[in-house]
Motif scaffolding. Structure first.
Motif, PDB file in Angstrom:
ATOM      1  N   SER A  79       0.846  -1.195   0.000  1.00 53.33           N
ATOM      2  CA  SER A  79       0.000   0.000   0.000  1.00 53.33           C
ATOM      3  C   SER A  79       0.878   1.240   0.000  1.00 53.33           C
ATOM      4  O   SER A  79       1.889   1.302   0.712  1.00 53.33           O
ATOM      5  CB  SER A  79      -0.914   0.009   1.235  1.00 53.33           C
ATOM      6  OG  SER A  79      -1.844  -1.049   1.174  1.00 53.33           O
ATOM      7  N   PRO A  80       0.549   2.244  -0.792  1.00 53.69           N
ATOM      8  CA  PRO A  80       1.410   3.433  -0.885  1.00 53.69           C
ATOM      9  C   PRO A  80       1.349   4.276   0.383  1.00 53.69           C
ATOM     10  O   PRO A  80       0.373   4.265   1.119  1.00 53.69           O
ATOM     11  CB  PRO A  80       0.836   4.184  -2.082  1.00 53.69           C
ATOM     12  CG  PRO A  80      -0.593   3.768  -2.152  1.00 53.69           C
ATOM     13  CD  PRO A  80      -0.630   2.342  -1.681  1.00 53.69           C
ATOM     14  N   ILE A  81       2.420   5.016   0.607  1.00 51.18           N
ATOM     15  CA  ILE A  81       2.523   5.915   1.754  1.00 51.18           C
ATOM     16  C   ILE A  81       2.669   7.335   1.215  1.00 51.18           C
ATOM     17  O   ILE A  81       3.519   7.585   0.337  1.00 51.18           O
ATOM     18  CB  ILE A  81       3.708   5.546   2.657  1.00 51.18           C
ATOM     19  CG1 ILE A  81       3.550   4.115   3.186  1.00 51.18           C
ATOM     20  CG2 ILE A  81       3.823   6.512   3.824  1.00 51.18           C
ATOM     21  CD1 ILE A  81       4.758   3.625   3.973  1.00 51.18           C
TER      22      ILE A  81
ATOM     23  N   LEU B 270      -1.680   4.933   3.133  1.00 51.02           N
ATOM     24  CA  LEU B 270      -1.247   5.331   4.469  1.00 51.02           C
ATOM     25  C   LEU B 270      -0.790   6.782   4.421  1.00 51.02           C
ATOM     26  O   LEU B 270       0.100   7.142   3.641  1.00 51.02           O
ATOM     27  CB  LEU B 270      -0.111   4.429   4.953  1.00 51.02           C
ATOM     28  CG  LEU B 270       0.255   4.525   6.433  1.00 51.02           C
ATOM     29  CD1 LEU B 270      -0.896   4.071   7.299  1.00 51.02           C
ATOM     30  CD2 LEU B 270       1.501   3.696   6.737  1.00 51.02           C
ATOM     31  N   GLU B 271      -1.426   7.623   5.226  1.00 52.20           N
ATOM     32  CA  GLU B 271      -1.105   9.041   5.269  1.00 52.20           C
ATOM     33  C   GLU B 271      -0.233   9.308   6.496  1.00 52.20           C
ATOM     34  O   GLU B 271      -0.589   8.946   7.611  1.00 52.20           O
ATOM     35  CB  GLU B 271      -2.382   9.882   5.366  1.00 52.20           C
ATOM     36  CG  GLU B 271      -3.256   9.838   4.129  1.00 52.20           C
ATOM     37  CD  GLU B 271      -2.790  10.796   3.045  1.00 52.20           C
ATOM     38  OE1 GLU B 271      -1.848  11.569   3.320  1.00 52.20           O
ATOM     39  OE2 GLU B 271      -3.351  10.761   1.942  1.00 52.20           O
TER      40      GLU B 271
ATOM     41  N   ILE C  54      -4.625   5.385   8.203  1.00 47.55           N
ATOM     42  CA  ILE C  54      -5.106   4.638   7.049  1.00 47.55           C
ATOM     43  C   ILE C  54      -6.322   5.369   6.487  1.00 47.55           C
ATOM     44  O   ILE C  54      -7.294   5.625   7.198  1.00 47.55           O
ATOM     45  CB  ILE C  54      -5.492   3.199   7.450  1.00 47.55           C
ATOM     46  CG1 ILE C  54      -4.284   2.466   8.040  1.00 47.55           C
ATOM     47  CG2 ILE C  54      -6.035   2.437   6.250  1.00 47.55           C
ATOM     48  CD1 ILE C  54      -4.633   1.108   8.604  1.00 47.55           C
ATOM     49  N   SER C  55      -6.283   5.726   5.204  1.00 45.18           N
ATOM     50  CA  SER C  55      -7.386   6.448   4.561  1.00 45.18           C
ATOM     51  C   SER C  55      -7.769   5.740   3.277  1.00 45.18           C
ATOM     52  O   SER C  55      -6.983   4.979   2.700  1.00 45.18           O
ATOM     53  CB  SER C  55      -6.987   7.895   4.260  1.00 45.18           C
ATOM     54  OG  SER C  55      -5.943   7.934   3.313  1.00 45.18           O
TER      55      SER C  55
ATOM     56  N   ILE D 195      -6.981   4.742  12.025  1.00 40.89           N
ATOM     57  CA  ILE D 195      -7.788   4.771  10.801  1.00 40.89           C
ATOM     58  C   ILE D 195      -8.414   6.147  10.671  1.00 40.89           C
ATOM     59  O   ILE D 195      -9.059   6.648  11.601  1.00 40.89           O
ATOM     60  CB  ILE D 195      -8.874   3.684  10.821  1.00 40.89           C
ATOM     61  CG1 ILE D 195      -8.223   2.292  10.845  1.00 40.89           C
ATOM     62  CG2 ILE D 195      -9.799   3.817   9.609  1.00 40.89           C
ATOM     63  CD1 ILE D 195      -9.233   1.163  10.895  1.00 40.89           C
ATOM     64  N   GLN D 196      -8.229   6.772   9.532  1.00 41.81           N
ATOM     65  CA  GLN D 196      -8.763   8.115   9.296  1.00 41.81           C
ATOM     66  C   GLN D 196     -10.244   8.046   8.966  1.00 41.81           C
ATOM     67  O   GLN D 196     -10.681   7.206   8.169  1.00 41.81           O
ATOM     68  CB  GLN D 196      -7.998   8.784   8.151  1.00 41.81           C
ATOM     69  CG  GLN D 196      -8.362  10.235   7.916  1.00 41.81           C
ATOM     70  CD  GLN D 196      -7.601  10.808   6.732  1.00 41.81           C
ATOM     71  OE1 GLN D 196      -7.955  10.537   5.588  1.00 41.81           O
ATOM     72  NE2 GLN D 196      -6.565  11.573   7.009  1.00 41.81           N
ATOM     73  N   GLN D 197     -11.008   8.919   9.605  1.00 38.31           N
ATOM     74  CA  GLN D 197     -12.450   8.989   9.334  1.00 38.31           C
ATOM     75  C   GLN D 197     -12.665   9.833   8.077  1.00 38.31           C
ATOM     76  O   GLN D 197     -12.933  11.021   8.143  1.00 38.31           O
ATOM     77  CB  GLN D 197     -13.181   9.599  10.525  1.00 38.31           C
ATOM     78  CG  GLN D 197     -13.306   8.673  11.714  1.00 38.31           C
ATOM     79  CD  GLN D 197     -14.274   7.541  11.465  1.00 38.31           C
ATOM     80  OE1 GLN D 197     -15.136   7.637  10.601  1.00 38.31           O
ATOM     81  NE2 GLN D 197     -14.112   6.454  12.196  1.00 38.31           N
TER      82      GLN D 197
END
Length: 299
Positions: A53-55, A108-109, A98-99, A130-132
């Motif tokens: 998964s990209p960051i 992944l931010e 995580i978004s 985890i980002q809302q």
């Protein structure tokens, strides 16, 4: 040394496997001989995130997730190994969120810490969550939407019943009639306005004449001797009062006539006798006038 066909086929297969492995790693975003820095991110839930998964940091891709280790003994402690460009120094206090977007792509931010001087060491662990995002907010709204569905169903049933009512058709016809009447009224108002516009100069001229007459009348009022007029009016009122007092008094003739019934009856009797005398005079004038050519009187 001459290679046999079997050896050549084996070498080609080995080279193909190696190229396939490196190609898959490249497609995943992993670089085998990179100098990227490795950190660890601790999560209690990694929904949607996977290896490769990209960051991103501030919207720019800075690395990939290399692996995710699930701790079966402690399910709330999931550790992800992340590979970040060695040019990026992560300040202390950096968080990994995580978004996901509307298409379901997960990434992944990195939310960088406030102090760019105090940085993390290679291999340090950062806090993950985890980002809302839009999808998370939409998921939170699902229970509320489920509660609203019966009400929406009832509202739609009421709307359908209302639309099926013949009163709606009658109302629409009435609205059409009202609209037609309004159009007619608007046209009449337009004609009236045009007529008023044509007559307005004449009306203004007449208004000017009325104003001029009013001003002349005002000047005449200014020229009148109001004090003398009021004095005459007072004298007239005084005379009227004296006359009224005389009529109400029993001393004068008019007063006695109004207040003495005997005098009134005598006058009435006298008038009645005079009327009878006049009637008899008309019927028998010879009783009152004696005339003869020879001077003899009739008896």
């Amino acid at each position: 040394m001459k290679l046999t066909n079997e050896v050549k086929i084996a070498l080609v297969a080995i080279v193909g496997i190696v190229l396939l492995f490196f190609g898959l790693q490249y497609l995943k975003g992993l670089r085998m001989f990179s100098t990227d820095e490795h950190y660890y991110a601790r999560f209690s839930d990694v929904t949607g995130m996977s290896a490769s998964s990209p960051i991103y940091a501030n919207g720019y891709k800075v690395g990939v997730v290399e692996s995710i280790d699930y701790n079966y003994a402690d399910p709330e402690n999931i550790v992800a190994t992340i590979s970040v460009d060695n040019k990026l120094h992560l300040p202390k206090g950096t968080r990994a969120e995580i978004s996901s977007d509307l298409l379901g792509n997960v990434r992944l931010e990195l939310k960088l810490g406030p102090n760019p001087i105090d940085v993390l060491e290679k291999g340090d662990t950062i806090i993950g969550a985890i980002q809302q995002g839009m999808m998370g907010k939409a998921a939170n709204m699902v229970p509320q939407i489920e509660q609203m569905l019966p009400k929406l169903d009832s509202i739609l049933a009421s709307v359908n019943a209302l639309l099926a009512s013949p009163a709606i058709g009658n109302s629409l016809q009435n609205i059409e009639t009202i609209t037609s009447n309004l159009s007619t009224t608007t046209a009449e108002l337009h004609q009236l306005s045009a007529s008023l516009n044509r007559q307005l100069p004449q009306m203004l001229t007449k208004a000017d004449g009325i104003l001029a007459n009013t001003q002349g009348f005002t000047k005449q009022l200014d020229g009148m001797d109001i004090a003398a007029t009021m004095t005459k009016l007072d004298q007239t009122m005084t005379n009227l009062k004296l006359m009224s007092d005389a009529l109400n008094s029993k001393d004068g003739t008019l007063g006695l006539l109004m207040h003495d019934p005997q005098l009134y009856n005598n006058l009435n009797a006298t008038m009645s006798d005079a009327d009878k005398l006049l009637i008899d005079f008309k019927e028998h004038p010879k009783r009152y006038i004696h005339f003869s050519v020879f001077g003899r009187k009739d008896k």
